[in-house]
Design an enzyme around this catalytic site. Structure first.
Site, PDB file in Angstrom:
ATOM      1  CE  LYS A   1      -1.025  -6.073  -1.937  1.00 57.63           C
ATOM      2  NZ  LYS A   1      -0.286  -5.075  -2.716  1.00 57.63           N
TER       3      LYS A   1
ATOM      4  CG  ASP B   1      -5.105  -4.125   0.283  1.00 59.85           C
ATOM      5  OD1 ASP B   1      -6.018  -4.179   1.119  1.00 59.85           O
ATOM      6  OD2 ASP B   1      -5.287  -3.691  -0.858  1.00 59.85           O
TER       7      ASP B   1
END
Length: 224
Positions: free
Chosen positions: A128, A147
């Site tokens: 991420k 996310d």
DNA sequence: CTCCCGATAT
DNA sequence: ATATCAGGAG
């Protein structure tokens, strides 16, 4: 491993959603304040389980004192902890940004790496965070930033193959990538996050004022 | 899987 | 009191 192509209906819904979001949030952008790749990397590490608004409160003082990897690598963990404490998980985060700055100086000539493998070798950096840095600091779309917002919205909008994958960021990313143009991957997460913060939030989604209800499963869930 | 962890909304 | 916030490591 039935890794089938997404249905045409899903493809079309994905395109419809993207077009609407683009009009709703024409100036969607990275909400973590930063002036360069290093600042964005640090801010993103700090943003774990914390609002970016909170991160933006601590980074000015942090970057004033430690503006470069070289300077930050010379800090002590305690000095960093004090500056970032309010973002939570501050011991892990201090250790990680110190370790990342140190490795950037020692292994990458003081420059934030611009490729996935080297970014993943930094402490506190997983897919991420690497995708955030690559997409926003270097303009490289090698993946989709997944996310908590992106995962939630992707599920509510029926873009996942099965609902079980809501917790698996890698699976979510693999479901999303074929549904959108690669050049739009970075913007896609900005758009989903903008909508996820303002309207389609986790606690109390404002379905009455949502422009995407026609393409959403949440409205059925909410009908209690 | 658990743990890390403060601030805010509900 | 509890859930949630631009997650990642062991």
């Amino acid at each position: 491993m039935a890794d089938r192509k997404p249905t045409k209906a899903t493809q079309e819904r994905a395109q419809r959603i993207y077009t609407k979001l683009e009009k709703l949030y024409p100036d969607a952008h990275c909400a973590l304040n930063h002036r360069n790749a290093f600042e964005l990397l640090v801010a993103t590490i700090l943003s774990a389980q914390c609002t970016d608004e909170r991160v933006n409160m601590v980074t000015p003082a942090l970057f004033k004192k430690y503006p470069t990897p070289q300077k930050m690598a010379k800090a002590t963990q305690e000095q960093l902890e004090e500056l970032i404490r309010t973002t939570g998980f501050y011991r892990n985060k201090a250790k990680n940004i110190l370790g990342a700055a140190t490795r950037i100086v020692e292994k990458f000539d003081g420059k934030v790496p611009d490729n996935m493998d080297d970014l993943l070798s930094l402490p506190g950096v997983a897919r991420k965070t690497a995708n955030v840095v690559l997409g926003n600091a270097f303009g490289i779309n090698v993946g989709v930033v997944v996310d908590t917002h992106v995962g939630r919205l992707a599920w509510r909008m029926g873009l996942l193959r099965n609902a079980r994958d809501t917790k698996d960021a890698v699976k979510i990313e693999k479901d999303l990538m074929p549904l959108f143009e690669q050049e739009n991957w970075t913007m896609l997460s900005h758009l989903l996050i903008s909508h996820g913060r303002g309207v389609c939030n986790a606690r109390k989604p404002d379905c009455e004022n949502c422009q995407l209800v026609d393409d959403c499963k949440q409205k059925d869930v909410k009908k209690k």
